[in-house]
Design an enzyme around this catalytic site. Structure first.
Site, PDB file in Angstrom:
ATOM      1  CB  ILE A 135      -4.354   3.947  11.845  1.00 35.19           C
ATOM      2  CG1 ILE A 135      -4.976   3.081  12.929  1.00 35.19           C
ATOM      3  CG2 ILE A 135      -3.697   3.091  10.759  1.00 35.19           C
ATOM      4  CD1 ILE A 135      -6.257   2.372  12.510  1.00 35.19           C
ATOM      5  CB  CYS A 136       0.485   6.601  10.088  1.00 35.46           C
ATOM      6  SG  CYS A 136       1.253   7.473   8.712  1.00 35.46           S
ATOM      7  CG  LEU A 137      -3.319   2.248   5.832  1.00 35.94           C
ATOM      8  CD1 LEU A 137      -2.037   1.516   5.440  1.00 35.94           C
ATOM      9  CD2 LEU A 137      -4.378   1.239   6.269  1.00 35.94           C
TER      10      LEU A 137
END
Length: 195
Positions: free
Chosen positions: A91-93
Site C-alpha cells: 500500500i502507498c499511503l
C-alpha cells in the site's frame, strides 16, 4: 514486543471492536497470534465505488517500535487500485510511511485505508499500470476494479452482460472461476469475447 507497544495495541484493538464508527463502516479486526504482533483486518468496499459490496482482508504486523513507527499493512485480497499493488498488496499511503504520528491508532489506519478506496491518488501510485489505466481510461479502470471486486472480494455482479457471458462459458464446460479470471484478463487487455 516492548511493553508499551503491547499495552497500546491491546487498547487500540479493543477500541476498534467497540467503536460505533468502525462497526457502521463494516471494519473488523481479529488476532492472528496471542501476543498482538499480527492482526487480520477486514474493510468493506465503500459505497458508490467499484469496490462496493466487496470484503477486503488485510495483514497487519505491529513492529516492536509501535506506536513510534507505523504498523506494516498489506492487502491480502487482490484489488485493482492505483495505490495498492495488484500483485503483492503493498500500500502507498502517507500515514503508513513518513506521515505517521504516534497519536495515530489502528482505528485511524483502518478508516484511512477504507477512505483510500474511495479517493485514489494516481499521481502517487503503488501500481503504475493501474494508475495509468485510472488516468487514461477511467471507464475501463472502473470495469476492471468492479470485476476484481467481484472475483476476489465477493462483491455482487453489477452487469447482466457479465453474468450472461459467465453462464454461457459454464454451459460450454468451463468452470466458473476460470471463466471469471479469463474475462478479467480480457477486460484488462481491452480484448473482446464474443460469447
Amino acid at each position: 514486543m516492548a511493553n508499551i507497544a503491547v499495552q497500546r495495541i491491546k487498547r487500540e484493538f479493543k477500541e476498534v471492536l467497540k467503536s460505533e464508527e468502525t462497526s457502521k463502516n463494516q471494519i473488523k479486526v481479529d488476532l492472528v497470534d496471542e501476543n498482538f504482533t499480527e492482526l487480520k483486518g477486514e474493510i468493506a468496499g465503500p459505497p458508490d465505488t467499484p469496490y462496493e459490496g466487496g470484503r477486503y482482508q488485510l495483514e497487519i504486523k505491529i513492529p516492536e517500535t509501535y506506536p513510534f513507527n507505523p504498523p506494516k499493512v498489506r492487502f491480502i485480497t487482490k484489488i485493482w487500485h492505483p495505490n495498492i499493488s495488484s500483485v503483492t498488496g503493498a500500500i502507498c499511503l502517507d500515514i503508513l510511511k513518513d506521515q505517521w504520528a504516534a497519536a495515530m491508532t489502528l482505528r485511524t489506519v483502518l478508516l484511512s485505508l477504507q477512505a483510500l478506496l474511495a479517493a485514489a491518488e494516481p499521481d502517487d501510485p503503488q501500481d503504475a499500470v493501474v494508475a495509468n489505466q485510472y488516468k487514461q481510461n477511467p471507464e475501463m479502470f472502473k470495469q476492471t476494479a468492479r470485476l476484481w471486486s467481484h472475483v476476489y472480494a465477493g462483491a455482487p455482479v453489477s452487469s447482466p452482460e457479465y453474468t450472461r457471458k459467465i453462464d454461457k462459458l459454464c454451459a460450454m464446460g468451463f468452470d466458473k472461476v476460470s471463466s471469471e479470471i479469463t474475462l478479467c484478463l480480457l477486460l484488462f487487455t481491452n480484448q473482446h469475447i464474443f460469447v
